[in-house]
Design a protein around this motif. Structure first.
Motif, PDB file in Angstrom:
ATOM      1  N   GLY A  51       0.794  -1.226   0.000  1.00  0.00           N
ATOM      2  CA  GLY A  51       0.000   0.000   0.000  1.00  0.00           C
ATOM      3  C   GLY A  51       0.820   1.266   0.000  1.00  0.00           C
ATOM      4  O   GLY A  51       0.376   2.297  -0.505  1.00  0.00           O
ATOM      5  N   TRP A  52       2.026   1.240   0.595  1.00  0.00           N
ATOM      6  CA  TRP A  52       2.871   2.430   0.674  1.00  0.00           C
ATOM      7  C   TRP A  52       4.176   2.202  -0.074  1.00  0.00           C
ATOM      8  O   TRP A  52       4.905   1.248   0.193  1.00  0.00           O
ATOM      9  CB  TRP A  52       3.205   2.766   2.124  1.00  0.00           C
ATOM     10  CG  TRP A  52       2.053   3.284   2.932  1.00  0.00           C
ATOM     11  CD1 TRP A  52       0.871   3.770   2.462  1.00  0.00           C
ATOM     12  CD2 TRP A  52       1.979   3.363   4.360  1.00  0.00           C
ATOM     13  NE1 TRP A  52       0.061   4.149   3.498  1.00  0.00           N
ATOM     14  CE2 TRP A  52       0.716   3.915   4.670  1.00  0.00           C
ATOM     15  CE3 TRP A  52       2.846   3.037   5.398  1.00  0.00           C
ATOM     16  CZ2 TRP A  52       0.312   4.136   5.988  1.00  0.00           C
ATOM     17  CZ3 TRP A  52       2.448   3.254   6.704  1.00  0.00           C
ATOM     18  CH2 TRP A  52       1.196   3.812   6.993  1.00  0.00           C
ATOM     19  N   GLY A  53       4.478   3.096  -0.997  1.00  0.00           N
ATOM     20  CA  GLY A  53       5.770   3.110  -1.662  1.00  0.00           C
ATOM     21  C   GLY A  53       6.117   1.794  -2.313  1.00  0.00           C
ATOM     22  O   GLY A  53       5.349   1.210  -3.076  1.00  0.00           O
ATOM     23  N   PHE A  54       7.306   1.297  -1.992  1.00  0.00           N
ATOM     24  CA  PHE A  54       7.782   0.042  -2.551  1.00  0.00           C
ATOM     25  C   PHE A  54       7.532  -1.112  -1.592  1.00  0.00           C
ATOM     26  O   PHE A  54       8.236  -2.113  -1.603  1.00  0.00           O
ATOM     27  CB  PHE A  54       9.267   0.165  -2.892  1.00  0.00           C
ATOM     28  CG  PHE A  54       9.533   1.182  -3.963  1.00  0.00           C
ATOM     29  CD1 PHE A  54       9.338   0.882  -5.300  1.00  0.00           C
ATOM     30  CD2 PHE A  54       9.939   2.463  -3.627  1.00  0.00           C
ATOM     31  CE1 PHE A  54       9.561   1.823  -6.288  1.00  0.00           C
ATOM     32  CE2 PHE A  54      10.167   3.412  -4.593  1.00  0.00           C
ATOM     33  CZ  PHE A  54       9.970   3.105  -5.942  1.00  0.00           C
ATOM     34  N   GLY A  55       6.503  -0.926  -0.756  1.00  0.00           N
ATOM     35  CA  GLY A  55       6.089  -1.958   0.177  1.00  0.00           C
ATOM     36  C   GLY A  55       6.651  -1.733   1.562  1.00  0.00           C
ATOM     37  O   GLY A  55       7.667  -1.051   1.747  1.00  0.00           O
ATOM     38  N   THR A  56       5.975  -2.302   2.535  1.00  0.00           N
ATOM     39  CA  THR A  56       6.410  -2.154   3.918  1.00  0.00           C
ATOM     40  C   THR A  56       5.918  -3.352   4.726  1.00  0.00           C
ATOM     41  O   THR A  56       4.851  -3.901   4.442  1.00  0.00           O
ATOM     42  CB  THR A  56       5.861  -0.842   4.530  1.00  0.00           C
ATOM     43  OG1 THR A  56       6.450  -0.617   5.796  1.00  0.00           O
ATOM     44  CG2 THR A  56       4.365  -0.877   4.678  1.00  0.00           C
ATOM     45  N   TRP A 484      10.256   3.909 -11.255  1.00  0.00           N
ATOM     46  CA  TRP A 484      10.230   2.592 -10.636  1.00  0.00           C
ATOM     47  C   TRP A 484       8.872   2.304 -10.014  1.00  0.00           C
ATOM     48  O   TRP A 484       8.416   1.162 -10.022  1.00  0.00           O
ATOM     49  CB  TRP A 484      11.323   2.488  -9.563  1.00  0.00           C
ATOM     50  CG  TRP A 484      12.670   2.214 -10.145  1.00  0.00           C
ATOM     51  CD1 TRP A 484      13.607   3.123 -10.528  1.00  0.00           C
ATOM     52  CD2 TRP A 484      13.214   0.926 -10.441  1.00  0.00           C
ATOM     53  NE1 TRP A 484      14.709   2.493 -11.034  1.00  0.00           N
ATOM     54  CE2 TRP A 484      14.494   1.136 -10.989  1.00  0.00           C
ATOM     55  CE3 TRP A 484      12.757  -0.377 -10.289  1.00  0.00           C
ATOM     56  CZ2 TRP A 484      15.323   0.084 -11.389  1.00  0.00           C
ATOM     57  CZ3 TRP A 484      13.579  -1.425 -10.681  1.00  0.00           C
ATOM     58  CH2 TRP A 484      14.845  -1.192 -11.222  1.00  0.00           C
ATOM     59  N   PHE A 485       8.216   3.322  -9.471  1.00  0.00           N
ATOM     60  CA  PHE A 485       6.894   3.127  -8.886  1.00  0.00           C
ATOM     61  C   PHE A 485       5.819   2.969  -9.954  1.00  0.00           C
ATOM     62  O   PHE A 485       4.808   2.308  -9.740  1.00  0.00           O
ATOM     63  CB  PHE A 485       6.552   4.299  -7.971  1.00  0.00           C
ATOM     64  CG  PHE A 485       5.245   4.154  -7.247  1.00  0.00           C
ATOM     65  CD1 PHE A 485       5.092   3.223  -6.229  1.00  0.00           C
ATOM     66  CD2 PHE A 485       4.151   4.939  -7.586  1.00  0.00           C
ATOM     67  CE1 PHE A 485       3.888   3.078  -5.564  1.00  0.00           C
ATOM     68  CE2 PHE A 485       2.938   4.804  -6.931  1.00  0.00           C
ATOM     69  CZ  PHE A 485       2.814   3.871  -5.914  1.00  0.00           C
ATOM     70  N   GLN A 486       6.027   3.610 -11.110  1.00  0.00           N
ATOM     71  CA  GLN A 486       5.107   3.546 -12.246  1.00  0.00           C
ATOM     72  C   GLN A 486       3.691   3.976 -11.870  1.00  0.00           C
ATOM     73  O   GLN A 486       2.740   3.181 -11.928  1.00  0.00           O
ATOM     74  CB  GLN A 486       5.094   2.128 -12.835  1.00  0.00           C
ATOM     75  CG  GLN A 486       6.448   1.698 -13.417  1.00  0.00           C
ATOM     76  CD  GLN A 486       6.466   0.256 -13.863  1.00  0.00           C
ATOM     77  OE1 GLN A 486       6.442  -0.659 -13.041  1.00  0.00           O
ATOM     78  NE2 GLN A 486       6.498   0.055 -15.166  1.00  0.00           N
ATOM     79  N   PRO A 487       3.507   5.240 -11.497  1.00  0.00           N
ATOM     80  CA  PRO A 487       2.178   5.700 -11.056  1.00  0.00           C
ATOM     81  C   PRO A 487       1.227   5.904 -12.221  1.00  0.00           C
ATOM     82  O   PRO A 487       1.638   6.127 -13.364  1.00  0.00           O
ATOM     83  CB  PRO A 487       2.508   7.036 -10.380  1.00  0.00           C
ATOM     84  CG  PRO A 487       3.715   7.533 -11.105  1.00  0.00           C
ATOM     85  CD  PRO A 487       4.524   6.315 -11.438  1.00  0.00           C
ATOM     86  N   ASP A 488      -0.049   5.836 -11.889  1.00  0.00           N
ATOM     87  CA  ASP A 488      -1.094   6.152 -12.860  1.00  0.00           C
ATOM     88  C   ASP A 488      -1.503   7.619 -12.770  1.00  0.00           C
ATOM     89  O   ASP A 488      -1.884   8.221 -13.777  1.00  0.00           O
ATOM     90  CB  ASP A 488      -2.325   5.273 -12.605  1.00  0.00           C
ATOM     91  CG  ASP A 488      -1.996   3.793 -12.629  1.00  0.00           C
ATOM     92  OD1 ASP A 488      -1.394   3.347 -13.617  1.00  0.00           O
ATOM     93  OD2 ASP A 488      -2.321   3.094 -11.650  1.00  0.00           O
ATOM     94  N   PRO A 581      20.492   1.305  -4.516  1.00  0.00           N
ATOM     95  CA  PRO A 581      19.742   2.564  -4.574  1.00  0.00           C
ATOM     96  C   PRO A 581      18.747   2.562  -5.730  1.00  0.00           C
ATOM     97  O   PRO A 581      18.945   1.871  -6.736  1.00  0.00           O
ATOM     98  CB  PRO A 581      20.838   3.619  -4.782  1.00  0.00           C
ATOM     99  CG  PRO A 581      22.108   2.971  -4.341  1.00  0.00           C
ATOM    100  CD  PRO A 581      21.944   1.508  -4.647  1.00  0.00           C
ATOM    101  N   ILE A 582      17.693   3.350  -5.573  1.00  0.00           N
ATOM    102  CA  ILE A 582      16.717   3.478  -6.658  1.00  0.00           C
ATOM    103  C   ILE A 582      17.352   4.190  -7.843  1.00  0.00           C
ATOM    104  O   ILE A 582      17.091   3.865  -8.997  1.00  0.00           O
ATOM    105  CB  ILE A 582      15.465   4.242  -6.166  1.00  0.00           C
ATOM    106  CG1 ILE A 582      14.811   3.469  -5.011  1.00  0.00           C
ATOM    107  CG2 ILE A 582      14.466   4.444  -7.298  1.00  0.00           C
ATOM    108  CD1 ILE A 582      13.638   4.184  -4.391  1.00  0.00           C
ATOM    109  N   TYR A 583      18.215   5.158  -7.562  1.00  0.00           N
ATOM    110  CA  TYR A 583      18.986   5.808  -8.620  1.00  0.00           C
ATOM    111  C   TYR A 583      20.284   6.303  -8.003  1.00  0.00           C
ATOM    112  O   TYR A 583      20.467   6.308  -6.788  1.00  0.00           O
ATOM    113  CB  TYR A 583      18.199   6.956  -9.258  1.00  0.00           C
ATOM    114  CG  TYR A 583      18.044   8.176  -8.382  1.00  0.00           C
ATOM    115  CD1 TYR A 583      18.898   9.258  -8.515  1.00  0.00           C
ATOM    116  CD2 TYR A 583      17.042   8.244  -7.419  1.00  0.00           C
ATOM    117  CE1 TYR A 583      18.751  10.375  -7.707  1.00  0.00           C
ATOM    118  CE2 TYR A 583      16.882   9.349  -6.614  1.00  0.00           C
ATOM    119  CZ  TYR A 583      17.744  10.417  -6.759  1.00  0.00           C
ATOM    120  OH  TYR A 583      17.608  11.518  -5.959  1.00  0.00           O
TER     121      TYR A 583
END
Length: 842
Positions: A51-56, A484-488, A581-583
């Motif tokens: 549900g949040w970010g890249f998961g938790t 990386w998150f690929q938002p809509d 790292p993500i980037y």
């Protein structure tokens, strides 16, 4: 108790009606409670949540009692109440609990019940402040789990003191209550552990006065051990995963600053009416001089909490040498733990004035009538004066005004939110999956975070996410993170942020911008190779995929945050993964290094995506891969078994059976005293060895070797605690706003080949924007000749700047190491530095 329930209901009437507060952290807490509820409904204590970010992780790192309170209210209501209504009632219970228990605590500590009622009323009307509890922090800011922990802490103290003092108490029953209250307090908030530890000497002092030390120690330790068993299902797995916990350490004022506020404003804590402050001070003195041992214990415990909030005790005692926990504490939270005692001290004076005539014996005389009248008049004056101050303060700071709108706008913001959530559900139905949105607003604005509980939504939040201490919470708005998150969609408010994408919808001041819809790829390959995914439900079976046509330099990276419960296999064989790292070009970190505690710090302004975050595997090979999440590991099974044992012991204790009742026989024997003495010596020796060992590692640091220097030699600089990279530790502290150059010197009997050092601006100052700094020169002086080893300046942003001094040409010979500081800019910030000038004691 009934009066306090009525008062709390009157103050928090909207909560009682099921109106959820919309301000501060409340949307975040609601979302986490909903995620925990879903996990329990699927038969799991813990799970991975996208549900949040890249998961938790859910159920592991954050204390779960507040979530379970919301869930319990929902279960008791048989589903008739909505989740938000259950949440409102849970907040009401937590906010009021520390006041509701005070009549009982007062009785346990030998005060009249009326003292607890008065103290509870004062506590309910306390405006409080940031990290100091009260209405502002608990209800308005939405940081309410510690209020629940505070009530449980004071019930634990009450029964510990009762066990140590009262002859008529059943020690088995007392130990059982101590275990239940102590265990629940730790599950409510981790500050309970150091709070209860600080109170142990107070209880021991009472026991020694009553010559009940052995009995108290055996049953008290037995009760606390029972509490540890009851919480083992959570803390044992949590400790095994602490390498993935973020640090939010925060130092408070010095004792001198805290004392100045008391002297000048009679403010024991922030926003406290002067009448309450004066009554608390006088009441503390009265109970210390005239009170019983339990009442003196009340004052001692409260004073200890108040002193523990100051940074002085941390520097002088250095508890962080014993446990790393003390580098992550927010020390102001000790003031929340102290507040019930402060109000009990204030009300104790009033109740003593009221109760003293009833205790008098003998014939009545005009002189006695006059004395009684004077006492009652003084008590009435104190009640009127303090009541007036409390009510004025409550009115001034809005106690009782429930924030039902997250954002103050011309229209109803919550109605606009509801329309937005309905629209997002429609989009999710169209896409056939949860909608992924980027939430872009102020760093500490959280109004959209409950969307995961109210709609089919996954959120990447730009800015801080409270109520969760998972280390991987990127806050950056860098486009590479979004890729990386690929938002809509990107959701903003008003004209707060620059526009991206195409406008999709608007709801009042809420703007929704659409980005190209993509099927989210959770597995990416860098270099030659192809991936075919067969299964993608990350919260169920895991992710299965095949890799073909890869070469040894190819790498796969998951759009999933690393965590110790993830396991990756190839054709059934384990595969070692790391976090990248993500980037950016930052180095990766292995899973083992993260578990050992590497990178426990962080960035003051939040993770910008350049920290190791995502799961990645270098040098891949072709084959069938499976990424799975292990909800049950050895620590989980062992913790649950220990808790089941604790529950069994608690039931047996309630029946006065089990291992605790025979302790009274052991306490009467000489062997029991000897065993207690031996255990005490062993415990103190263990603490002393750890403390001295950690001290030995610091002896070669520049900050350590300055501890004995005279103030005039330091000339404004000082060794002390310093916060950099979200960690609290020793340093040479440079105070802010220095206006002239300074110089410090260390005489080295035998120069090492090299010296490592660092310099940083204090984390709190980096948030204000660094407009100045210090030029720093490090020189070596040998036979009167100075050689510059390093030249630099304090960094303009957060984080430590490391450097190395090469001393090979002087290795083994006497050298003076010199550090020269030159302030630059209009406002020089608070900064700090340290040097490892010797690997051995000087």
């Amino acid at each position: 108790m009934l009066l306090l329930v009525l008062l709390s209901s009157l103050i928090s009437w909207p909560l009682l009606r099921g109106t959820m507060p919309a301000s501060g952290d409340h949307p975040v807490h609601l979302a986490r409670a909903a995620a925990q509820f879903d996990a329990l409904m699927s038969g799991q204590l813990r799970t991975w949540w996208q549900g949040w970010g890249f998961g938790t992780p859910v159920g592991d790192l954050y204390p779960p009692l507040s979530d379970f309170l919301v869930i319990s209210v929902r279960l008791v209501s048989f589903g008739l109440l909505s989740l938000s209504q259950c949440y409102a009632l849970a907040v009401l219970i937590a906010f009021s609990a520390s006041a509701w228990v005070l009549p009982r605590v007062a009785k346990l500590l030998g005060l009249p019940t009326v003292a607890g009622v008065i103290a509870g009323a004062m506590l309910l009307l306390d405006p409080g402040a940031g990290r100091e509890g009260g209405w502002i922090y608990t209800v308005w800011m939405g940081v309410w789990p510690q209020a629940l922990a505070t009530a449980l802490q004071w019930m634990t103290l009450g029964w510990l003191v009762r066990l140590a003092y009262a002859d008529d108490v059943d020690p088995t029953r007392a130990a059982g209550k101590i275990g239940v209250y102590a265990g629940l307090s730790v599950l409510a908030h981790p500050i309970s552990a150091p709070v209860l530890a600080c109170w142990i000497p107070v209880v021991a002092a009472v026991a020694m006065v009553r010559r009940r030390l052995v009995m108290t120690a055996l049953y008290g330790v037995g009760g606390l051990f029972l509490g540890a068993l009851l919480t083992a299902w959570w803390w044992l797995p949590m400790l095994s995963m602490r390498g993935w916990m973020a640090s939010y350490g925060w130092l408070h004022s010095t004792w001198a600053q805290m004392g100045r506020a008391v002297v000048e404003h009679l403010a024991v804590t922030q926003n406290m009416p002067p009448a309450i402050g004066l009554l608390a001070l006088v009441g503390s003195a009265w109970l210390t001089i005239k009170g019983t041992a339990p009442q003196r214990a009340l004052i001692a415990a409260t004073l200890l909490m108040w002193l523990a909030a100051g940074r002085d005790w941390v520097w002088f005692l250095r508890p962080d040498r014993v446990s790393e926990m003390f580098t992550h504490l927010q020390y102001q939270r000790f003031l929340i733990a102290a507040k019930p005692g402060i109000y009990l001290a204030a009300s104790g004076l009033i109740s003593s004035l009221i109760a003293s005539p009833a205790r008098d014996s003998g014939a009545w005389s005009p002189r006695r009538y006059a004395a009684v009248g004077a006492r009652l008049a003084l008590a009435l004056a104190a009640i009127v004066w303090s009541g007036k101050g409390v009510l004025e303060s409550a009115k001034r700071f809005g106690v009782g005004r429930l924030p039902v709108e997250a954002i103050r706008t011309a229209g109803s913001f919550e109605e606009n939110k509801a329309s937005l959530y309905a629209w997002l559900d429609e989009q999710a139905a169209t896409l056939g999956r949860p909608v992924r949105v980027v939430f872009d607003d102020g760093r500490n604005v959280h109004w959209l975070m409950d969307a995961t509980a109210r709609a089919e939504v996954e959120i990447y939040k730009i800015g801080f996410t409270p109520g969760d201490n998972f280390v991987h919470k990127p806050e950056s708005r860098d486009p590479q993170v979004s890729q990386w998150f690929q938002p809509d969609f990107v959701i903003t408010r008003g004209g707060k942020r620059a526009r991206v994408g195409k406008r999709a919808a608007s709801f009042g001041g809420i703007d929704v911008r659409a980005l190209p819809h993509e099927d989210r790829r959770l597995v990416h390959i860098t270099g030659p190779g192809n991936i075919s995914s067969r299964l993608g439900r990350i919260d169920d079976e895991g992710i299965e995929f095949d890799v073909a046509d890869s070469i040894p330099t190819s790498r796969i990276t998951f759009a999933i945050a690393g965590y110790g419960r993830w396991e990756l296999t190839r054709d059934g064989d384990p595969v070692v993964w790391e976090e990248v790292p993500i980037y950016g070009d930052g180095p990766p970190i292995s899973r083992e290094a993260r578990a050992r505690g590497s990178l426990r710090g962080g960035k003051a302004a939040g993770d910008d995506g350049r920290e190791p975050t995502l799961i990645s595997v270098p040098n891949i090979q072709d084959g069938s891969y499976h990424l799975s999440y292990h909800r049950w590991r050895a620590q989980d099974v062992l913790g649950l078994l220990l808790t089941m044992l604790g529950v069994l012991l608690a039931i047996q204790t309630a029946r006065r059976r089990g291992p605790l009742p025979p302790l009274s026989t052991l306490a009467r024997r000489r062997g029991g005293r000897r065993a207690l003495a031996l255990l005490t010596v062993l415990a103190l020796s263990f603490v002393g060895i750890r403390w001295n060992s950690a001290r030995g590692h610091e002896r070669g640091r520049a900050s350590f070797q300055l501890r004995g220097a005279l103030d005039e030699h330091l000339d404004g600089l000082r060794p002390g605690l310093f916060k950099a990279e979200m960690l609290i530790g020793p340093a040479v502290v440079i105070p802010p706003n220095l206006t002239r150059d300074h110089e410090l010197t260390w005489a080295l009997a035998r120069a090492p080949e090299r010296v490592h050092g660092w310099v940083a601006v204090h984390d709190d100052w980096t948030k204000r924007g660094v407009r100045g700094g210090y030029k720093i020169r490090v020189l070596a002086r040998e036979d009167g000749v100075e050689t510059e080893l390093w030249r630099g300046r304090t960094p303009r942003a957060e984080g430590k700047r490391s450097f190395t001094l090469e001393l090979a040409s002087s290795h083994g010979r006497p050298v003076e190491l010199i550090v020269r500081l030159e302030p630059i800019g209009k406002t020089a910030p608070m900064a700090g530095f340290d040097l490892v000038i010797s690997e051995e004691p000087p």
